[in-house]
Structure formats: structure tokens, C-alpha cells
Design a protein around this motif. Structure first.
Motif, PDB file in Angstrom:
ATOM      1  N   VAL A  53     -22.509  32.112  89.096  1.00 13.94           N
ATOM      2  CA  VAL A  53     -21.182  31.515  88.946  1.00 13.94           C
ATOM      3  C   VAL A  53     -20.117  32.594  89.090  1.00 13.94           C
ATOM      4  N   ASN A  54     -18.881  32.165  89.364  1.00 12.85           N
ATOM      5  CA  ASN A  54     -17.815  33.146  89.550  1.00 12.85           C
ATOM      6  C   ASN A  54     -17.231  33.638  88.238  1.00 12.85           C
ATOM      7  N   GLY A  55     -17.484  32.939  87.136  1.00 13.43           N
ATOM      8  CA  GLY A  55     -17.065  33.407  85.825  1.00 13.43           C
ATOM      9  C   GLY A  55     -15.609  33.180  85.492  1.00 13.43           C
ATOM     10  N   THR A  56     -14.900  32.441  86.323  1.00 11.47           N
ATOM     11  CA  THR A  56     -13.497  32.124  86.016  1.00 11.47           C
ATOM     12  C   THR A  56     -13.387  30.657  85.627  1.00 11.47           C
ATOM     13  N   TRP A  57     -13.407  29.764  86.615  1.00 12.39           N
ATOM     14  CA  TRP A  57     -13.400  28.334  86.306  1.00 12.39           C
ATOM     15  C   TRP A  57     -14.813  27.822  86.019  1.00 12.39           C
ATOM     16  N   HIS A  58     -15.817  28.538  86.487  1.00 10.62           N
ATOM     17  CA  HIS A  58     -17.221  28.128  86.414  1.00 10.62           C
ATOM     18  C   HIS A  58     -17.939  29.122  85.512  1.00 10.62           C
ATOM     19  N   LEU A  59     -18.292  28.720  84.284  1.00 11.94           N
ATOM     20  CA  LEU A  59     -18.700  29.643  83.240  1.00 11.94           C
ATOM     21  C   LEU A  59     -20.154  29.429  82.836  1.00 11.94           C
ATOM     22  N   ASP A  60     -20.913  30.500  82.826  1.00 11.65           N
ATOM     23  CA  ASP A  60     -22.297  30.449  82.335  1.00 11.65           C
ATOM     24  C   ASP A  60     -22.244  30.417  80.809  1.00 11.65           C
ATOM     25  N   TRP A  61     -22.619  29.289  80.220  1.00 16.60           N
ATOM     26  CA  TRP A  61     -22.501  29.157  78.768  1.00 16.60           C
ATOM     27  C   TRP A  61     -23.404  30.141  78.042  1.00 16.60           C
ATOM     28  N   ARG A  62     -24.487  30.577  78.681  1.00 16.81           N
ATOM     29  CA  ARG A  62     -25.423  31.495  78.021  1.00 16.81           C
ATOM     30  C   ARG A  62     -24.810  32.883  77.847  1.00 16.81           C
ATOM     31  N   VAL A  63     -23.799  33.195  78.659  1.00 21.15           N
ATOM     32  CA  VAL A  63     -23.069  34.452  78.513  1.00 21.15           C
ATOM     33  C   VAL A  63     -21.973  34.306  77.467  1.00 21.15           C
ATOM     34  N   HIS A  64     -21.378  33.109  77.419  1.00 17.79           N
ATOM     35  CA  HIS A  64     -20.258  32.866  76.517  1.00 17.79           C
ATOM     36  C   HIS A  64     -20.688  32.366  75.140  1.00 17.79           C
ATOM     37  N   GLY A  65     -21.970  32.071  74.950  1.00 14.06           N
ATOM     38  CA  GLY A  65     -22.358  31.523  73.658  1.00 14.06           C
ATOM     39  C   GLY A  65     -23.855  31.417  73.474  1.00 14.06           C
ATOM     40  N   TRP A  66     -24.248  30.550  72.580  1.00 17.78           N
ATOM     41  CA  TRP A  66     -25.657  30.382  72.257  1.00 17.78           C
ATOM     42  C   TRP A  66     -25.906  28.955  71.803  1.00 17.78           C
ATOM     43  N   GLU A  67     -27.187  28.582  71.776  1.00 17.44           N
ATOM     44  CA  GLU A  67     -27.567  27.241  71.345  1.00 17.44           C
ATOM     45  C   GLU A  67     -28.799  27.308  70.459  1.00 17.44           C
ATOM     46  N   THR A  68     -28.934  26.282  69.634  1.00 20.82           N
ATOM     47  CA  THR A  68     -30.184  26.092  68.906  1.00 20.82           C
ATOM     48  C   THR A  68     -31.199  25.459  69.861  1.00 20.82           C
ATOM     49  N   PRO A  69     -32.493  25.515  69.547  1.00 18.13           N
ATOM     50  CA  PRO A  69     -33.487  24.910  70.432  1.00 18.13           C
ATOM     51  C   PRO A  69     -33.220  23.414  70.647  1.00 18.13           C
ATOM     52  N   PHE A  70     -33.532  22.924  71.859  1.00 16.54           N
ATOM     53  CA  PHE A  70     -33.327  21.504  72.144  1.00 16.54           C
ATOM     54  C   PHE A  70     -34.619  20.720  71.914  1.00 16.54           C
ATOM     55  N   ASN A  71     -34.445  19.437  71.652  1.00 18.94           N
ATOM     56  CA  ASN A  71     -35.572  18.540  71.356  1.00 18.94           C
ATOM     57  C   ASN A  71     -36.464  19.150  70.281  1.00 18.94           C
ATOM     58  N   ASP A  72     -35.823  19.618  69.218  1.00 22.88           N
ATOM     59  CA  ASP A  72     -36.521  20.358  68.163  1.00 22.88           C
ATOM     60  C   ASP A  72     -36.513  19.554  66.875  1.00 22.88           C
ATOM     61  N   ASP A  73     -37.683  19.084  66.476  1.00 19.93           N
ATOM     62  CA  ASP A  73     -37.738  18.223  65.292  1.00 19.93           C
ATOM     63  C   ASP A  73     -37.715  19.006  63.982  1.00 19.93           C
ATOM     64  N   THR A  74     -37.620  20.347  64.055  1.00 20.41           N
ATOM     65  CA  THR A  74     -37.439  21.121  62.831  1.00 20.41           C
ATOM     66  C   THR A  74     -35.956  21.264  62.485  1.00 20.41           C
ATOM     67  N   PHE A  75     -35.081  21.027  63.445  1.00 19.52           N
ATOM     68  CA  PHE A  75     -33.631  21.123  63.259  1.00 19.52           C
ATOM     69  C   PHE A  75     -33.247  22.474  62.651  1.00 19.52           C
ATOM     70  N   THR A  76     -33.777  23.516  63.236  1.00 19.17           N
ATOM     71  CA  THR A  76     -33.508  24.868  62.785  1.00 19.17           C
ATOM     72  C   THR A  76     -32.079  25.286  63.133  1.00 19.17           C
ATOM     73  N   CYS A  77     -31.612  26.344  62.481  1.00 12.00           N
ATOM     74  CA  CYS A  77     -30.325  26.959  62.833  1.00 12.00           C
ATOM     75  C   CYS A  77     -30.530  28.224  63.660  1.00 12.00           C
ATOM     76  N   GLU A  78     -31.779  28.545  63.964  1.00 14.32           N
ATOM     77  CA  GLU A  78     -32.051  29.727  64.766  1.00 14.32           C
ATOM     78  C   GLU A  78     -31.606  29.496  66.211  1.00 14.32           C
ATOM     79  N   ASN A  79     -31.321  30.585  66.918  1.00  8.42           N
ATOM     80  CA  ASN A  79     -30.887  30.424  68.299  1.00  8.42           C
ATOM     81  C   ASN A  79     -32.082  30.217  69.210  1.00  8.42           C
ATOM     82  N   GLY A  80     -31.857  29.403  70.233  1.00  9.97           N
ATOM     83  CA  GLY A  80     -32.852  29.194  71.268  1.00  9.97           C
ATOM     84  C   GLY A  80     -32.524  30.075  72.469  1.00  9.97           C
ATOM     85  N   ARG A  81     -31.499  29.682  73.219  1.00 13.82           N
ATOM     86  CA  ARG A  81     -31.026  30.496  74.340  1.00 13.82           C
ATOM     87  C   ARG A  81     -29.660  31.079  73.997  1.00 13.82           C
TER      88      ARG A  81
END
Length: 299
Positions: free
Chosen positions: A181-209
Motif C-alpha cells: 500500500v502507499n501508506g497515505t490514503w491506503h493504510l496497512d492496519w497491521r502497521v498502524h495497530g493490532w488486533e485480538t485473535p479472530f474467531n476465538d472462543d476464549t475471548f482473550t485480550c492478547e494480541n493476534g496480529r
């Protein structure tokens, strides 16, 4: 004098200044105008395009209402999967075809019309793209959305307030799940932030990506959905989106943690399946998820 004072009180309660000018709200609330974009909790619809309303059937849809209704209900972030199928750019969920597919232009145009009609609202896309950046930009242009694109000031720099974005009419933020991505209008969210795991039935607060310890002024994505065997299902949402359960997890994951949330940041986006169920915990006309958002944002 008493009459003038009463009139002032009534006008203020209605969001009107004493000079008769209505004070604009930002994403539905005047109190949000001075809040930084990444310091607001918002509902994000997981696979927003995959809805019952738009005829998706396989995998089973992740949402009930279509795109414009989601926005009208209060959704301000949409996760969208973009593909090229038989020479056309489309929205689908892996299995493009009669069991679930929509023209990308039609979907984006529907959103653009809503933005046209709601000039004090900021909307976010989180794309899972199977098309390249040039195709994405062309699709946004064809739908008339380029006029609203937000340009980020630079990695690690503070996000503007909602009010500033609305004043500048840069009311569409586009994140993507690819590094190309060019990093201006088109932003890689993994560079700008983080997420918890998806489809996770433990509902942890730990980061996934993404790594919360390397991000300044970051975006925190709280994945809060679990899939059924065939895809999305309202039965799981009835449990996952319950007011007490959702609020408890959002608050728990907002606590400062040196490894997973160093600044104790609110979730910027809470990703949900079937955001519109359950409802009625506080107001029979409002889904529990939006009641949770109101509390998180101090409403």
C-alpha cells in the motif's frame, strides 16, 4: 428575561446555540467532535457485505441488514472482501458466485450515497483485498468516494479529531490487510495497530496480529465473534453480543497491560457478526452492541 433564559435552555438541550445555529454532531454526538479518531469505540461489521438482505447464502451470512441499513443503524466501520470475478470487481466472501456476490461498484455507490446524505459522519473500511491497489483506487473513484478519502499525516503521528475530519470532508478511512500500500490514503492496519485473535472462543485480550508495543497513536481492533460450522450465525451473536458479556470484555481489554495494551486504549473497532442482535437490554429498539458503545464512549 425568564422567557429568554428558558428559550436558551431549550435551544441548548436541542443542540442549538443561543444565536440560533445548530451545533453539528460528529458520528451522532456533539461530545465526540473533539475526540481523536482512534480514541473512539465503534462497531465494525465483520464481512459487512455478506448479508441476508443482499442474498448471501454460502458461507452463511455474517450480517442481516445490507450496507446502508448498517450505517443507518450506527455502524461506522465495515470489513469488506474485494475480488475480481469474470472480469468484474465484486464483493464476495471467498466463494464468488450466485450463492453470494455483489458488484463492488454497487456496494461502494450505496455507501457513497449515504455519506452524501450524512455530512457529519466518519466511516472506515477494513479491506481484505484480492485485487491490487490500483483497482481499489479505481473502484473508489468510479463510486465517487475519492472525494472523501482521508490522508494520514504519517505513521505514529496523532490522528485528527472527528470534528477536524468532518470539517475537511475527509470522512472515509481505508485500512487494508496487505502490506502493498502507499501508506497515505491506503493504510496497512497491521502497521498502524493490532488486533485480538479472530474467531476465538476464549475471548482473550492478547494480541493476534500486529504489535501493540511498537505502535504510537494506534488502532486497536477487538475481534468479538465466533463462527458456526457454515459461517456466520445469529445464534452465536445472541450470546457474544449480549450487553453484559460484550461490555465486560471491552472494559477488560481496555485495561493497561505492558504487553497487550500499554496505553490502556479503548478498542477503536469492535468487530461483530450480526451486530443487530440481541437487543433490548436497555432499550428494546436498540441492539446491545450500540448500548455498549455508548457506555464505552462516555455517553
Amino acid at each position: 428575561m425568564i422567557a429568554n433564559l428558558l428559550a436558551t435552555v431549550l435551544l441548548t438541550a436541542c443542540g442549538v446555540d443561543s444565536d440560533g445555529l445548530t451545533r453539528p454532531a460528529c458520528n451522532g454526538d456533539q461530545n465526540y467532535c473533539d475526540r481523536a479518531y482512534n480514541e473512539m469505540a465503534q462497531i465494525c461489521t465483520h464481512n459487512a457485505m455478506s448479508s441476508v438482505a443482499d442474498g448471501f447464502s454460502l458461507p452463511t451470512p455474517n450480517q442481516g441488514p445490507g450496507l446502508a441499513v448498517q450505517l443507518e443503524d450506527g455502524v461506522r466501520c465495515m470489513m469488506l472482501d474485494t475480488y475480481e470475478f469474470d472480469g468484474e470487481l465484486v464483493l464476495c466472501h471467498g466463494l464468488c458466485g450466485p450463492w453470494g456476490m455483489r458488484s463492488l461498484n454497487d456496494g461502494l455507490t450505496e455507501i457513497r450515497r449515504w455519506l452524501d446524505e450524512n455530512p457529519t459522519e466518519v466511516v472506515t473500511f477494513i479491506l481484505e483485498p484480492y485485487i491490487d491497489e490500483a483497482q481499489t483506487l479505481q473502484a473508489l473513484g468510479d463510486a465517487g468516494l475519492v472525494q472523501y478519502l482521508f490522508t494520514h499525516p504519517g505513521l505514529g503521528k496523532p490522528w485528527p479529531t472527528l470534528g477536524e475530519m468532518i470539517d475537511a470532508n475527509t470522512r472515509l478511512v481505508v485500512f487494508t490487510g496487505t502490506g502493498d500500500v502507499n501508506g497515505t490514503w491506503h493504510l496497512d492496519w497491521r502497521v498502524h495497530g493490532w488486533e485480538t485473535p479472530f474467531n476465538d472462543d476464549t475471548f482473550t485480550c492478547e494480541n493476534g496480529r500486529g504489535d501493540p508495543t511498537t505502535v504510537e497513536n494506534g488502532i486497536f481492533i477487538l475481534n468479538h465473534y465466533t463462527l458456526c460450522d457454515a459461517g456466520g450465525c445469529p445464534e452465536n451473536a445472541e450470546i457474544n453480543n449480549d450487553y453484559d458479556f460484550l461490555l465486560d470484555r471491552a472494559l477488560r481489554c481496555s485495561q493497561p497491560d505492558p504487553q497487550f495494551n500499554p496505553e490502556g486504549q479503548l478498542p477503536t473497532f469492535i468487530n461483530l457478526d450480526h451486530y443487530d442482535v440481541p437487543r433490548g437490554s436497555k432499550d428494546p429498539a436498540v441492539s446491545d452492541a450500540f448500548e455498549v458503545i455508548r457506555v464505552l464512549n462516555g455517553g
